[in-house]
Design an enzyme around this catalytic site. Structure first.
Site, short mmCIF file in Angstrom:
data_model
loop_
_atom_site.label_atom_id
_atom_site.label_comp_id
_atom_site.label_asym_id
_atom_site.label_seq_id
_atom_site.Cartn_x
_atom_site.Cartn_y
_atom_site.Cartn_z
N LYS A 165 3.36 -6.52 -12.20
CA LYS A 165 2.24 -6.60 -12.16
C LYS A 165 1.82 -5.92 -11.82
CE LYS A 165 0.61 -8.56 -7.89
NZ LYS A 165 -0.56 -7.35 -7.51
N ASN A 166 1.53 -4.82 -10.55
CA ASN A 166 0.91 -3.63 -10.42
C ASN A 166 0.67 -2.47 -11.56
OD1 ASN A 166 0.54 -5.38 -8.19
ND2 ASN A 166 1.38 -4.47 -6.98
N ARG A 201 -8.01 -9.48 -6.62
CA ARG A 201 -8.28 -7.99 -6.04
C ARG A 201 -8.43 -7.13 -6.73
NH1 ARG A 201 -10.56 -5.97 -0.80
NH2 ARG A 201 -9.87 -3.97 -2.28
N CYS A 257 -9.40 -9.75 3.33
CA CYS A 257 -8.60 -10.05 2.77
C CYS A 257 -7.20 -11.06 3.46
CB CYS A 257 -7.88 -9.43 1.22
SG CYS A 257 -5.92 -9.82 0.82
N ARG A 302 -10.14 -4.47 3.76
CA ARG A 302 -9.12 -3.79 2.62
C ARG A 302 -10.33 -2.88 1.77
NH1 ARG A 302 -4.59 -7.24 -1.40
NH2 ARG A 302 -4.73 -5.01 -2.09
N PRO A 303 -11.47 -1.91 2.63
CA PRO A 303 -12.57 -1.75 2.42
C PRO A 303 -12.53 -0.72 1.33
CG PRO A 303 -11.13 -0.73 4.10
CD PRO A 303 -10.36 -1.37 3.94
N ILE A 304 -13.87 -0.19 0.32
CA ILE A 304 -12.87 0.84 -0.78
C ILE A 304 -14.28 1.94 -0.53
CG2 ILE A 304 -12.99 -1.67 -2.12
CD1 ILE A 304 -15.49 -1.57 -3.07
N ASP A 305 -13.62 2.35 0.72
CA ASP A 305 -15.06 3.82 1.21
C ASP A 305 -14.38 4.73 -0.17
OD1 ASP A 305 -12.68 2.81 2.52
OD2 ASP A 305 -13.05 5.16 3.40
N ASP A 359 4.89 -4.51 0.17
CA ASP A 359 4.89 -6.12 -0.43
C ASP A 359 6.26 -6.12 -0.22
OD1 ASP A 359 2.28 -5.53 -1.56
OD2 ASP A 359 2.92 -4.05 -3.00
N ARG A 406 0.29 -15.77 -9.22
CA ARG A 406 -0.61 -14.81 -8.47
C ARG A 406 0.29 -13.47 -9.66
NH1 ARG A 406 -3.39 -12.79 -4.51
NH2 ARG A 406 -3.03 -10.86 -6.13
N1 EPU Z 1 -8.08 2.28 1.95
C1 EPU Z 1 -9.19 2.48 2.59
N2 EPU Z 1 -10.50 2.77 1.77
C2 EPU Z 1 -10.07 2.38 0.71
C3 EPU Z 1 -8.89 2.38 -0.23
C4 EPU Z 1 -7.49 1.33 0.38
O1 EPU Z 1 -9.17 2.37 4.47
O2 EPU Z 1 -11.03 2.93 0.07
C5 EPU Z 1 -6.75 1.39 3.04
C6 EPU Z 1 -6.56 -0.16 2.56
O3 EPU Z 1 -7.16 -1.09 3.61
C7 EPU Z 1 -5.19 -0.51 3.18
C8 EPU Z 1 -4.44 1.64 2.61
O4 EPU Z 1 -5.49 1.94 2.33
O5 EPU Z 1 -5.50 -0.65 4.53
C9 EPU Z 1 -3.57 1.41 1.13
O6 EPU Z 1 -5.35 0.37 0.16
P1 EPU Z 1 -4.04 0.82 -1.42
O7 EPU Z 1 -5.81 0.88 -1.72
O8 EPU Z 1 -3.66 2.09 -1.29
O9 EPU Z 1 -4.02 -0.66 -1.61
P2 EPU Z 1 -4.81 -1.56 -2.87
O10 EPU Z 1 -4.69 -0.57 -3.97
O11 EPU Z 1 -5.65 -1.94 -2.36
C10 EPU Z 1 -2.44 -1.46 -3.64
C11 EPU Z 1 -1.24 -2.82 -4.14
C12 EPU Z 1 -0.88 -4.21 -3.07
C13 EPU Z 1 0.00 -3.05 -2.68
C14 EPU Z 1 -0.59 -1.48 -2.25
C15 EPU Z 1 -0.11 -0.30 -1.21
C16 EPU Z 1 -2.37 -3.28 -6.44
C17 EPU Z 1 -2.60 -4.56 -7.56
N3 EPU Z 1 -2.77 -3.39 -5.55
O12 EPU Z 1 -3.38 -2.50 -3.89
O13 EPU Z 1 -0.32 -4.63 -3.85
O14 EPU Z 1 0.47 -3.68 -1.46
O15 EPU Z 1 -1.37 -0.65 -3.12
O16 EPU Z 1 1.16 -0.46 -2.03
O17 EPU Z 1 -1.60 -2.92 -7.47
C18 EPU Z 1 0.45 -7.03 -4.23
O18 EPU Z 1 0.86 -6.63 -5.20
O19 EPU Z 1 0.90 -7.97 -3.33
C19 EPU Z 1 0.30 -6.00 -3.37
C20 EPU Z 1 -0.82 -6.46 -2.03
#
Ligand code: EPU
Length: 431
Positions: free
Chosen positions: A30-31, A100, A124, A129-132, A314, A407
């Protein structure tokens, strides 16, 4: 007919206590698939993705590509995406809110169309899950953001500009977005502190196969030289390391013995080391993973999640039932998300016992015998954890909230039935 559909709900019913035996094939990841599908809209051509999982998150991505003007279809050989006629830049709200990964289109649409509009991905169930990092880094590449309460509009008035980026933390999603923004940007982009998850390597390999120039693949510094255009390709997606870990845990907790075909062993080291500490035997083969579980699982000293190559967050939820049945108590530290212990409330209905010390630290009480119950999934991996718990429990377990599991798991009942589990997906009237 109407009344029936109003009161029915999907339920996974499991008769637990059967040691899993046999072989099952691990689906595509998936990811890895989701960002690669978003990246396909960068390419004014056709791509064929082999081994793409048929999961609802992938169908959501297909809907988004179609809404933007692309064509998508599952064929015997894989998922074909024709992105020659991408004309839109606004993502449909219902798809973005349902998962997401709509956020992956941020970098891709800025690169293809120079602008993007999307609903803000909300909070979430596994934590805020911020996107800063996505936003600040794209601003450095020349993107202007306009936010309203629930929407984000971004555009690149001078096009995307290569630059040097240093990520505050190695976010998987931000790294993916920045790679997609950089592959066709003007000049070179250097990303320091990039995430190193295997899914990032897949995205880079796919884009390089389409003519991108990304160096440092698999490392935490990426050098990306922008190119004028990309071309289509056929790409084999890897097997899902989290699904493989889920089924390995299911075999372990039931004291079974099974072969997980195509399990991506090289990406599963931290998980396999932990299973070994719990007394689970395993053997790695070129075409998969052989697991021999144990009726008496040993408790590891400590379980701490971390970014790759550390123990994946995960799989933390999925291991909780196994830790409950193990020989002693265990501290679990979750370092990525602030609310990833939500599933313990449902596991307690099955007689698991957990003490939440903080949002990120959990004490799992061992030596528990899990019992069947009616429980509800509240997130994808938590839902899979409930199924694993049901396989180990005495009597029957019914898991609702199946839409979360769907999902990410193509057909969890089929796969576990292949291992001799007594598990069925039913439609039940709960009204
Ligand atoms: N974070 C920030 N700011 C940002 C982005 C992230 O503070 O701009 C923080 C998040 O809040 C979190 C941490 O950084 O606490 C990690 O977030 P990351 O961006 O690495 O994760 P993601 O891209 O949102 C992906 C996977 C997740 C998996 C995580 C960590 C996908 C679609 N999702 O999420 O998978 O847990 O990486 O490996 O690839 C799942 O498959 O169930 C799932 C949640």
């Amino acid at each position: 007919m109407e009344a029936k559909s109003l009161c029915t709900e999907k339920v996974i019913q499991i008769h637990g206590g059967i040691p899993l035996k046999g072989a099952t094939r691990i689906q595509g990841s998936k990811n890895a698939s989701l960002p690669v599908l978003a990246a396909s809209i960068l390419i004014p051509d056709t791509c064929l993705f082999m081994n793409c999982p048929k999961i609802t998150d992938v169908y959501q991505m297909m809907d988004i590509v179609s809404a933007l003007g692309g064509k998508t279809s599952f064929r015997d050989s894989g998922l074909e995406i024709d992105a020659r006629d991408i004309s839109g830049y606004a993502l449909p709200n219902e798809n973005v809110k349902a998962m997401r990964s709509g956020i992956c289109f941020l970098g891709a649409l800025l690169s293809r169309k120079g602008e993007v509009r999307l609903a803000l991905p909300g909070g979430c169930v596994i934590g805020d899950r911020p996107i800063d990092i996505h936003i600040h880094s794209l601003e450095k590449m020349g993107v202007v953001f306009q936010r309203t309460e629930d929407e984000l509009y971004a555009y690149a008035p001078k096009g995307l500009l290569g630059t040097t980026l240093r990520l505050r933390l190695p976010s998987v999603g931000a790294t993916e977005n920045l790679i997609m923004a950089a592959v066709k940007a003007q000049g070179e982009t250097i990303i320091y502190g990039a995430a190193k998850e295997p899914e990032i390597k897949t995205l880079c390999d796919f884009l390089n196969a389409c003519g991108a120039r990304i160096e440092g693949v698999g490392q935490d510094t990426l050098h990306i030289q922008g190119v004028a255009t990309l071309h289509g390709c056929e790409y084999q997606l890897p097997a899902d390391r989290i699904v493989a870990g889920t089924y390995a845990t299911a075999v372990a907790i039931t004291g079974g013995e099974a072969f997980l075909e195509e399990a991506p062993i090289k990406d599963m080291e931290a998980f396999l080391v932990l299973l070994g500490k719990m007394g689970v035997k395993y053997e790695c083969f070129p075409d998969g993973l052989y697991i021999v579980g144990s009726r008496t699982l040993q408790t590891p000293d400590y379980l701490k999640t971390d970014v790759y190559p550390g123990f994946p967050t995960d799989l933390q939820s999925i291991l909780l039932p196994a830790l409950s049945t193990a020989t002693g108590d265990c501290i679990v530290e979750e370092t990525l998300f602030d609310n990833r212990f939500g599933v313990t409330e449902e596991l307690m209905k099955m007689c698991g016992k957990y003490v939440k010390i903080s949002d990120r630290i959990l004490l799992v009480i061992g030596k528990r015998q899990l019992k069947g119950a009616t429980i509800k999934a509240g997130d994808l991996r938590g839902g899979a954890a409930l199924v694993v718990a049901g396989l180990a429990a005495q009597e029957t377990t019914s898991v609702t909230g199946v839409n979360y599991i769907e999902r990410g798991y193509e057909n969890i009942c089929r796969d576990l039935n292949n291992l001799g589990a007594r598990i069925v997906l039913k439609e039940e009237c709960l009204g």
